[in-house]
Design a protein around this motif. Structure first.
Motif, PDB file in Angstrom:
ATOM      1  N   ALA A 194       1.389 -54.757 -14.881  1.00 53.93           N
ATOM      2  CA  ALA A 194       1.830 -55.399 -13.632  1.00 53.93           C
ATOM      3  C   ALA A 194       0.716 -55.130 -12.804  1.00 53.93           C
ATOM      4  N   ALA A 195       0.505 -53.814 -12.698  1.00 52.71           N
ATOM      5  CA  ALA A 195      -0.535 -53.370 -11.656  1.00 52.71           C
ATOM      6  C   ALA A 195      -1.793 -53.691 -11.806  1.00 52.71           C
ATOM      7  N   VAL A 216      -3.185 -59.889  -5.177  1.00 50.48           N
ATOM      8  CA  VAL A 216      -2.225 -60.188  -4.167  1.00 50.48           C
ATOM      9  C   VAL A 216      -1.242 -58.792  -3.742  1.00 50.48           C
ATOM     10  N   ASP A 217      -0.571 -59.190  -2.891  1.00 49.93           N
ATOM     11  CA  ASP A 217       0.277 -57.809  -2.317  1.00 49.93           C
ATOM     12  C   ASP A 217       1.457 -57.390  -3.265  1.00 49.93           C
ATOM     13  N   SER A 218       1.947 -58.227  -3.814  1.00 47.55           N
ATOM     14  CA  SER A 218       3.132 -57.957  -4.633  1.00 47.55           C
ATOM     15  C   SER A 218       3.333 -58.965  -5.564  1.00 47.55           C
ATOM     16  N   LEU A 219       4.198 -58.834  -6.732  1.00 47.21           N
ATOM     17  CA  LEU A 219       4.527 -59.747  -7.778  1.00 47.21           C
ATOM     18  C   LEU A 219       6.078 -59.835  -7.723  1.00 47.21           C
ATOM     19  N   PRO A 220       6.759 -60.949  -7.591  1.00 51.16           N
ATOM     20  CA  PRO A 220       8.211 -61.034  -7.792  1.00 51.16           C
ATOM     21  C   PRO A 220       8.612 -60.878  -9.079  1.00 51.16           C
ATOM     22  N   SER A 261       4.220 -49.831  -3.848  1.00 52.18           N
ATOM     23  CA  SER A 261       5.016 -48.793  -4.782  1.00 52.18           C
ATOM     24  C   SER A 261       4.110 -48.507  -5.981  1.00 52.18           C
ATOM     25  N   ILE A 262       3.158 -49.182  -6.416  1.00 47.99           N
ATOM     26  CA  ILE A 262       2.163 -48.626  -7.395  1.00 47.99           C
ATOM     27  C   ILE A 262       1.336 -47.281  -7.236  1.00 47.99           C
ATOM     28  N   VAL A 263       0.893 -47.645  -5.798  1.00 47.65           N
ATOM     29  CA  VAL A 263       0.295 -46.302  -5.269  1.00 47.65           C
ATOM     30  C   VAL A 263       0.991 -45.297  -5.075  1.00 47.65           C
ATOM     31  N   THR A 279       2.452 -39.622  -6.910  1.00 44.86           N
ATOM     32  CA  THR A 279       3.570 -38.838  -7.075  1.00 44.86           C
ATOM     33  C   THR A 279       3.259 -38.033  -8.644  1.00 44.86           C
ATOM     34  N   THR A 280       2.494 -38.963  -9.692  1.00 39.83           N
ATOM     35  CA  THR A 280       2.527 -38.552 -11.157  1.00 39.83           C
ATOM     36  C   THR A 280       1.345 -37.569 -10.890  1.00 39.83           C
TER      37      THR A 280
END
Length: 207
Positions: A165-166, A174-178, A194-196, A201-202
């Motif tokens: 998805a990333a 795009v900014d996001s995916l539904p 959310s991806i960043v 964090t990881t």
């Protein structure tokens, strides 16, 4: 734990950057005799997994993180359902003006247009900006006239891998995916932020 498997092209990119850092995307593309668009997904993999470090207006640097055999396994196994956030749903009758207000109140890059939780369209910051610049009456113009309609939207399932998805977000810019279920029922969204947050964090936990 399993080390991420890089393609031959990704190995070539990594080797070039190690030797020529900082290396720009254009320099890498010329070295490979490919277009920048062709290698975009490869660069996304290498930066999202931490092997390369991308610095705006400078270029790509080699970090050496591919030597850590346990760094990527958790991310590779993550599904969209574990990272997705709540979507912002709005009715098609909403005015462009109200959509702009909603967008900034929610600090979001896009609004999902829905009827009874069924996704019918999407309105992005770009759509709203274009409508405003065009001189339309923002308080009278409904967003249904400017939204991108289904089935022309790129969507994902909650069972899809987060990494796939990333890469779609990067390649389609795009900014996001539904996130949808059967009959386009919308249940979430996966955004760039959310991806960043996930990768930051990881990587912090590994240091």
């Amino acid at each position: 734990m399993i080390l991420i498997q890089l393609s031959e092209r990704q190995h070539a990119i990594m080797a070039f950057v190690k030797k020529n850092e900082p290396a720009t995307g254009d320099q890498i593309a010329r070295f490979l005799k490919l277009t920048r668009a062709t290698i975009r997904s490869d660069l996304a993999v290498l930066t999202m997994t931490g092997i390369l470090d991308a610095r705006p207006k400078v270029g790509y640097f080699y970090s050496g993180l591919e030597k850590n055999p346990g760094l990527f396994e958790d991310i590779r196994n993550l599904k969209v359902s574990e990272v997705m956030t709540h979507p912002i749903l709005v009715p098609k009758e909403m005015s462009v003006y109200d959509a702009i207000v909603q967008l900034f109140l929610e600090d979001s890059g896009s609004l999902y247009v829905a009827e009874e939780a069924r996704l019918i369209g999407l309105v992005s910051r770009k759509d709203l900006l274009k409508s405003t610049i065009a001189g339309s009456n923002t308080k009278e113009t409904p967003i249904v006239t400017i939204m991108t309609r289904m089935p022309n939207l790129l969507t994902i399932k909650k069972t899809d891998p987060v990494l796939d998805a990333a890469l779609s977000i990067v390649s389609h810019q795009v900014d996001s995916l539904p996130v949808v279920e059967a009959e386009d029922q919308i249940i979430g969204k996966l955004s760039k932020s959310s991806i960043v947050e996930l990768f930051v964090t990881t990587l912090k936990e590994e240091n």
